[in-house]
Write an enzyme that holds these catalytic residues in place. Structure first.
Site, PDB file in Angstrom:
ATOM      1  CD  GLU A  53      -3.521   7.298   5.794  1.00  0.00           C
ATOM      2  OE1 GLU A  53      -4.354   6.405   5.975  1.00  0.00           O
ATOM      3  OE2 GLU A  53      -2.512   7.434   6.498  1.00  0.00           O
ATOM      4  CG  ASP A  85      -1.611   4.653   2.743  1.00  0.00           C
ATOM      5  OD1 ASP A  85      -2.415   4.197   1.949  1.00  0.00           O
ATOM      6  OD2 ASP A  85      -1.268   4.086   3.804  1.00  0.00           O
ATOM      7  CD  GLU A 114      -2.786   0.979   2.588  1.00  0.00           C
ATOM      8  OE1 GLU A 114      -3.281  -0.135   2.849  1.00  0.00           O
ATOM      9  OE2 GLU A 114      -2.993   1.994   3.271  1.00  0.00           O
TER      10      GLU A 114
END
Ligand SMILES: *[C@@H]1O[C@H](CO)[C@@H](O)[C@H](O)[C@H]1NC(C)=O
Ligand SMILES: *[C@@H]1O[C@H](CO)[C@@H](O)[C@H](O)[C@H]1NC(C)=O
Length: 291
Positions: free
Chosen positions: A108, A106, A104
């Site tokens: 955010e 990311d 993953e």
């Protein structure tokens, strides 16, 4: 031309035409490459599907994902974050594999109380292992307008960019025993309630009287190597007729390196590499990713 996969011809033009990171092909509608994955009734399409508004209220947030999975690419999204009092509200743009030990990458965005700055957190999971958070402030107000957030992923490096400025590098350090993502990943975006962690370590919750919160997304064409049949990455993903796999994208160039150092020095306010409580010894990848 399939706008959810590569753009070979365009890539060739870019290699000769453009110095740093790259503008993308004209917009395509959301439906060409993406589906809504949850919170259907909290999604609104604007501008003939070329812009999407996700909403969050006390009942639900919303999210979307790419129809295809990818094994390399230059992933990009234009995002405008919820304005005003957004403490606890998390907006995301990320890549994720669908497996137990997932990979993953990311972005955010951690909302904040009105007048306080929004933090951008990045993370890298490989084979189920994350704990690689970095946090940075931004040099603009991300709620005031759209900005471009990008992830380059090839065999040599993963680079997170904000408006084409590198803010994070994760190199292929398999030589020194650091795992590197190799699972097919889907592109995702979402808006959700992160009250229990996002703001002041979870002390500041979502203020529901300020709801609904709105995040806007644009730029739905995909410059990436799709995997239509299998979840496993194959050599095709690394083919050099995908422009992002070519040599000039194996490392940052001199100017990008300087920009990267400047941003780290000026805006980064948390780096897992320096967190001795969580990582008593510096993780092995840190030294080479930092320079
Ligand atoms: C990482 O780099 C090595 C060469 O050092 C290469 O053989 C390998 O395919 C790369 N790994 C991935 C997952 O791209
Ligand atoms: C919550 O939001 C409302 C409406 O925007 C605002 O008037 C109020 O001051 C906020 N409460 C807190 C605790 O920040």
């Amino acid at each position: 031309m399939d706008s959810c996969s590569l753009i070979k011809l365009f890539g060739v033009l870019l290699v000769y035409g453009v110095v740093n990171v790259v503008p993308t092909l004209g917009d395509v509608p959301f439906d060409d490459c993406y589906d809504v994955t949850w919170g259907n009734d909290h999604v609104m399409f604007l501008n003939q599907g070329r812009e999407v508004q996700l909403s969050m209220d006390i009942h639900s947030g919303a999210g979307f994902g790419s129809k295809l999975r990818y094994g390399s690419g230059f992933f990009h999204m234009r995002i405008k974050l919820p304005n005003k009092d957004s403490a606890g509200v998390v907006t995301t743009f990320y890549l994720q594999s669908k497996s137990n030990n997932h990979d993953e990458l990311d972005f955010e965005f951690l909302g904040n109380k009105e007048g306080k700055p929004i933090t951008l957190q990045t993370n890298v999971f490989v084979n189920g292992q994350g704990n690689r958070e970095q946090r940075t402030l931004l040099w603009f107000d991300p709620t005031a307008d759209f900005h471009t957030y990008e992830i380059l992923w090839n065999q040599y490096q993963i680079v997170f960019y904000v408006d084409n400025i590198p803010i994070r590098v994760f190199k292929n350090n398999t030589k020194i025993g650091v795992m590197y993502p190799k699972q097919a990943m889907q592109i995702e975006g979402s808006l959700w309630d992160g009250s229990d962690w996002a703001t002041d370590g979870g002390q500041t919750k979502v203020n529901w009287s300020a709801a609904p919160f709105h995040a806007h997304f644009q730029d739905f064409n995909v410059d990436a190597g799709p995997l239509k049949t299998s979840n496993n990455i194959n050599e095709n993903c690394y083919a050099s007729d995908y422009w992002w796999n070519q040599k000039k994208y194996w490392t940052l160039d001199h100017n990008q390196q300087k920009e990267y150092e400047k941003v780290r020095a000026k805006y980064m306010n948390y780096d897992y590499c320096d967190d001795r409580e969580r990582h008593p010894t510096t993780p092995p990848e840190c030294a080479s990713n930092r320079i």
